[in-house]
Write an enzyme that holds these catalytic residues in place. Structure first.
Site, PDB file in Angstrom:
ATOM      1  N   ILE A  14       0.828  -1.206   0.000  1.00 30.48           N
ATOM      2  CA  ILE A  14       0.000   0.000   0.000  1.00 30.48           C
ATOM      3  C   ILE A  14       0.865   1.259   0.000  1.00 30.48           C
ATOM      4  CG2 ILE A  14      -1.794   1.296   1.243  1.00 30.48           C
ATOM      5  CD1 ILE A  14      -2.742  -1.301  -0.199  1.00 30.48           C
ATOM      6  N   ASP A  35      11.151   3.942   5.928  1.00 36.44           N
ATOM      7  CA  ASP A  35      11.121   2.484   6.066  1.00 36.44           C
ATOM      8  C   ASP A  35      12.484   2.028   6.566  1.00 36.44           C
ATOM      9  OD1 ASP A  35      11.078  -0.392   5.652  1.00 36.44           O
ATOM     10  OD2 ASP A  35       9.279  -0.027   4.448  1.00 36.44           O
ATOM     11  N   SER A 153     -10.646  -0.844   5.789  1.00 35.79           N
ATOM     12  CA  SER A 153      -9.953  -1.849   4.971  1.00 35.79           C
ATOM     13  C   SER A 153     -10.406  -1.744   3.526  1.00 35.79           C
ATOM     14  CB  SER A 153     -10.254  -3.253   5.498  1.00 35.79           C
ATOM     15  OG  SER A 153     -11.600  -3.608   5.182  1.00 35.79           O
ATOM     16  N   CYS A 154      -9.677  -2.410   2.640  1.00 35.63           N
ATOM     17  CA  CYS A 154     -10.059  -2.412   1.226  1.00 35.63           C
ATOM     18  C   CYS A 154     -11.436  -3.044   1.049  1.00 35.63           C
ATOM     19  CB  CYS A 154      -9.015  -3.158   0.401  1.00 35.63           C
ATOM     20  SG  CYS A 154      -8.646  -4.825   0.978  1.00 35.63           S
ATOM     21  N   THR A 155     -11.731  -4.079   1.830  1.00 37.71           N
ATOM     22  CA  THR A 155     -13.017  -4.764   1.705  1.00 37.71           C
ATOM     23  C   THR A 155     -14.160  -3.896   2.223  1.00 37.71           C
ATOM     24  OG1 THR A 155     -11.911  -6.911   1.880  1.00 37.71           O
ATOM     25  CG2 THR A 155     -14.282  -6.877   2.269  1.00 37.71           C
ATOM     26  N   THR A 184      -2.446 -11.790   0.099  1.00 37.23           N
ATOM     27  CA  THR A 184      -1.780 -10.597   0.635  1.00 37.23           C
ATOM     28  C   THR A 184      -0.438 -10.997   1.245  1.00 37.23           C
ATOM     29  OG1 THR A 184      -2.885 -10.794   2.781  1.00 37.23           O
ATOM     30  CG2 THR A 184      -3.954  -9.403   1.108  1.00 37.23           C
ATOM     31  N   GLY A 214     -13.111  -8.600   9.539  1.00 37.00           N
ATOM     32  CA  GLY A 214     -13.978  -7.679  10.273  1.00 37.00           C
ATOM     33  C   GLY A 214     -14.626  -6.651   9.368  1.00 37.00           C
ATOM     34  N   ARG A 236      -9.477 -16.683   0.997  1.00 38.95           N
ATOM     35  CA  ARG A 236      -8.258 -16.245   0.327  1.00 38.95           C
ATOM     36  C   ARG A 236      -7.995 -17.209  -0.831  1.00 38.95           C
ATOM     37  NH1 ARG A 236      -4.948 -12.559   3.082  1.00 38.95           N
ATOM     38  NH2 ARG A 236      -6.319 -11.283   4.383  1.00 38.95           N
ATOM     39  N   ASN A 318      -8.108  -4.502  -4.746  1.00 38.16           N
ATOM     40  CA  ASN A 318      -7.876  -4.293  -3.316  1.00 38.16           C
ATOM     41  C   ASN A 318      -6.593  -3.512  -3.018  1.00 38.16           C
ATOM     42  OD1 ASN A 318      -7.460  -7.334  -4.177  1.00 38.16           O
ATOM     43  ND2 ASN A 318      -5.803  -6.885  -2.733  1.00 38.16           N
TER      44      ASN A 318
END
Length: 337
Positions: A14, A35, A153-155, A184, A214, A236, A318
């Site tokens: 992402i 990072d 979330s993406c969902t 993922t 969730g 998945r 996603n």
């Protein structure tokens, strides 16, 4: 009005795609990336080449020095700091920080970025205590005094716009969701230990793996009317990107499947344009790769048992769709200031 200056913490799937969205946006300026686990030259390679989304073609990306990337002639400061409190976002000019490590997902942990000079933090994951916003659904509830938010979330970003249209037009009594979800990064390439989720430890590329999510319950947080009315689960599957939501609902106001299609089509062309899509062609998952919309309703894939019980199908990239919404949420927060 000046550009929206953002920083990204965590240069994973992402993080890198949010960077791509930002660098292609005229109103957004990427000024810093943090990072601690990858070097700047490796960061260049990871950004430039992407198995799913292809080569970066919009500008040259070069290494100016160990702490600076150049996108064309645009410098982006690079940090490698583990403790988010110590990242000097303010010095780099980053006002909005995208928290995309998957680690600092609650308010207290995400607030560490504020100590380094960030003004606002957007968590690119669900959060147990930060307010969640889904663009197209409840972003109008955001107020400028809130400094830490979750983009859900993406969902949830796929499901919530669909659920909103159905509930606004017909009333959802109750519903169950299944997301057929692409692999993922947290999954295993071969069978390996996964103490908290035994099935999740099985080889991702060889199995259909039932899993919890969730996402459906989270819809109740962004649409309070639906709190307690939706739940769901996930499968998945061995694809690298693009997922699909299967929402089965009982509706209060009787409607034919044609009526439901018309309502979704109207929303996709009106208030939810750019967020919700509508297709009647015979498409498959790869046809939605690179689609920036949150939720693309598949009119041919759904079915109705009767006028009160219906199954609805909606696709989403996603990775890319979600990353676009992260930037859209930042835009909305900026305008609200």
């Amino acid at each position: 009005m000046g550009k929206i200056k953002i920083g990204i913490n965590g240069f994973g799937r992402i993080g890198r795609l949010v960077a791509r969205v930002a660098l292609q946006s005229e109103d957004v300026e990427l000024v810093a990336v943090n990072d601690p686990f990858i070097t700047t030259d490796y960061m260049t390679y990871m950004f430039k080449y992407d198995t799913v989304h292809g080569h970066w073609k919009h500008s040259d990306i070069t290494l100016k020095d160990s702490k600076t990337l150049l996108f064309g002639d645009k410098p982006v400061t690079v940090f490698g700091i583990r403790n988010p409190e110590e990242i000097p976002w303010g010095e780099a000019g980053a006002e909005y920080v995208v928290e995309s490590t998957g680690v600092f997902t609650d308010k207290d942990k995400a607030a560490a970025h504020l100590k380094g000079g960030a003004k606002k933090v957007v968590i690119s994951a669900p959060s147990k205590d930060a307010p969640m916003f889904v663009v197209g659904v409840n972003e109008d509830k955001y107020t400028s005094d809130v400094n830490i938010v979750s983009n859900a979330s993406c969902t949830t970003n796929c499901l919530a716009p669909l659920a909103k249209v159905i509930h606004d037009n017909f009333g959802i009594v109750e519903g169950l969701m299944t997301t057929v979800h692409a692999i993922t990064a947290t999954q295993k390439t071969v069978d390996g230990p996964s103490a908290k989720d035994w099935r999740g430890g099985r080889a991702a590329s060889f199995n259909i793996i039932p899993s919890s999510t969730g996402a459906a319950k989270a819809v109740g947080k962004v649409l309070p009317d639906l709190n307690g009315k939706l739940t769901g689960m996930s499968f998945r599957v061995p694809t690298v990107d693009v997922s699909v939501v299967d929402l089965t609902v009982r509706i209060e106001k009787g409607a034919s499947y044609e009526d439901i299609k018309k309502a979704i089509k109207a929303a996709s062309e009106g208030p939810l344009k750019g967020i919700m899509g509508y297709v009647e062609e015979d498409l498959v998952s790869t046809d939605f790769l690179g689609d920036s919309r949150s939720s693309i309703f598949d009119a041919k894939a759904g079915i109705a048992l009767n006028d009160h019980f219906v199954k609805l199908v909606s696709w989403y990239d996603n990775e890319w769709g979600y990353s676009n919404r992260v930037v859209d949420l930042i835009r909305h927060m900026f305008k609200t200031q």
